[in-house]
Design a protein around this motif. Sequence first.
Motif, mmCIF file in Angstrom:
data_model
loop_
_atom_site.group_PDB
_atom_site.id
_atom_site.type_symbol
_atom_site.label_atom_id
_atom_site.label_comp_id
_atom_site.label_asym_id
_atom_site.label_seq_id
_atom_site.Cartn_x
_atom_site.Cartn_y
_atom_site.Cartn_z
ATOM 1 N N SER A 49 2.860 9.903 -30.944
ATOM 2 C CA SER A 49 3.259 8.509 -31.107
ATOM 3 C C SER A 49 3.308 7.875 -29.720
ATOM 4 O O SER A 49 3.042 8.543 -28.713
ATOM 5 C CB SER A 49 4.614 8.423 -31.805
ATOM 6 O OG SER A 49 5.595 9.080 -31.030
ATOM 7 N N VAL A 50 3.657 6.610 -29.678
ATOM 8 C CA VAL A 50 3.781 5.922 -28.393
ATOM 9 C C VAL A 50 4.862 6.631 -27.579
ATOM 10 O O VAL A 50 5.942 6.937 -28.085
ATOM 11 C CB VAL A 50 4.131 4.434 -28.601
ATOM 12 C CG1 VAL A 50 4.444 3.765 -27.282
ATOM 13 C CG2 VAL A 50 3.000 3.723 -29.315
ATOM 14 N N SER B 100 1.316 9.042 -20.357
ATOM 15 C CA SER B 100 1.896 8.975 -21.690
ATOM 16 C C SER B 100 1.103 7.993 -22.547
ATOM 17 O O SER B 100 0.383 7.129 -22.038
ATOM 18 C CB SER B 100 3.365 8.563 -21.632
ATOM 19 O OG SER B 100 3.497 7.313 -21.020
ATOM 20 N N VAL B 101 1.248 8.146 -23.857
ATOM 21 C CA VAL B 101 0.529 7.310 -24.814
ATOM 22 C C VAL B 101 1.140 5.912 -24.810
ATOM 23 O O VAL B 101 2.351 5.762 -24.904
ATOM 24 C CB VAL B 101 0.590 7.925 -26.231
ATOM 25 C CG1 VAL B 101 -0.067 7.001 -27.244
ATOM 26 C CG2 VAL B 101 -0.070 9.291 -26.246
ATOM 27 N N ARG B 102 0.297 4.900 -24.667
ATOM 28 C CA ARG B 102 0.743 3.498 -24.672
ATOM 29 C C ARG B 102 0.620 2.863 -26.048
ATOM 30 O O ARG B 102 1.465 2.102 -26.471
ATOM 31 C CB ARG B 102 -0.097 2.667 -23.700
ATOM 32 C CG ARG B 102 0.085 2.978 -22.257
ATOM 33 C CD ARG B 102 -0.795 2.024 -21.476
ATOM 34 N NE ARG B 102 -0.712 2.264 -20.044
ATOM 35 C CZ ARG B 102 -1.465 1.648 -19.171
ATOM 36 N NH1 ARG B 102 -2.362 0.760 -19.564
ATOM 37 N NH2 ARG B 102 -1.338 1.910 -17.889
ATOM 38 N N GLU B 103 -0.492 3.123 -26.724
ATOM 39 C CA GLU B 103 -0.765 2.536 -28.041
ATOM 40 C C GLU B 103 -1.410 3.575 -28.936
ATOM 41 O O GLU B 103 -2.118 4.458 -28.462
ATOM 42 C CB GLU B 103 -1.739 1.355 -27.928
ATOM 43 C CG GLU B 103 -1.228 0.150 -27.205
ATOM 44 C CD GLU B 103 -2.283 -0.953 -27.135
ATOM 45 O OE1 GLU B 103 -3.078 -1.098 -28.089
ATOM 46 O OE2 GLU B 103 -2.321 -1.646 -26.116
ATOM 47 N N LEU B 104 -1.173 3.424 -30.233
ATOM 48 C CA LEU B 104 -1.804 4.285 -31.226
ATOM 49 C C LEU B 104 -2.172 3.402 -32.410
ATOM 50 O O LEU B 104 -1.291 2.851 -33.074
ATOM 51 C CB LEU B 104 -0.852 5.408 -31.640
ATOM 52 C CG LEU B 104 -1.423 6.533 -32.486
ATOM 53 C CD1 LEU B 104 -2.555 7.238 -31.754
ATOM 54 C CD2 LEU B 104 -0.338 7.514 -32.839
ATOM 55 N N ALA C 34 -6.052 6.416 -29.545
ATOM 56 C CA ALA C 34 -4.898 6.487 -28.650
ATOM 57 C C ALA C 34 -5.297 5.921 -27.301
ATOM 58 O O ALA C 34 -6.321 6.299 -26.734
ATOM 59 C CB ALA C 34 -4.434 7.929 -28.497
ATOM 60 N N PHE D 270 -3.860 5.694 -23.549
ATOM 61 C CA PHE D 270 -2.816 6.299 -22.718
ATOM 62 C C PHE D 270 -3.046 5.974 -21.260
ATOM 63 O O PHE D 270 -4.159 5.694 -20.837
ATOM 64 C CB PHE D 270 -2.707 7.814 -22.940
ATOM 65 C CG PHE D 270 -4.012 8.550 -23.005
ATOM 66 C CD1 PHE D 270 -4.602 9.042 -21.859
ATOM 67 C CD2 PHE D 270 -4.643 8.749 -24.209
ATOM 68 C CE1 PHE D 270 -5.802 9.728 -21.916
ATOM 69 C CE2 PHE D 270 -5.849 9.437 -24.281
ATOM 70 C CZ PHE D 270 -6.424 9.919 -23.129
#
Length: 149
Positions: free
Chosen positions: A52-53, A66-70, A81, A83
């Motif tokens: 997840s974000v 780290s993941v910014r959007e999904l 994703a 990131f």
Amino acid sequence: MSENTTEAIVGACVLAAAAGFLWYASGVTDAGGGGGNNYPLIASFRSAEGISVGTDVRLAGVKIGSVRELDLNAQTFRAEATFGIAEGIELPEDSSAAISSEGLLGGNFIEIIPGGSPFNLEAGGEIVDTQGAISLIGLLTKFVSGAGE
């Protein structure tokens, strides 16, 4: 009067402890916006189950972003994703991304496996070679159904 002074001191200590926890939590999770020196990359997964974000992106076990959007791509029906990767870390353009697990009870993260290309991914580039999440329940079901054969 001494009762009020004691209560005030205890209250101040509680507020100081709470502020300390918030400061620590914002540093650990990058919620404080301190991760501003990074560049975006995109990867498309068949299954993004477990991420997840805010999910870590790691290279050789070290967090590099780290993941910014999904989001779901409506044309390909794949999870995309976006990131952020820490500035100064240049990934070869033939690198791959896989959703990995920290163990049976641990969380998932995106693992970057660097390639060997002399050319690097630019900001906004896409990692084409991806491996989605592997469902533990699906593996157990296959094992149980195949054990009777």
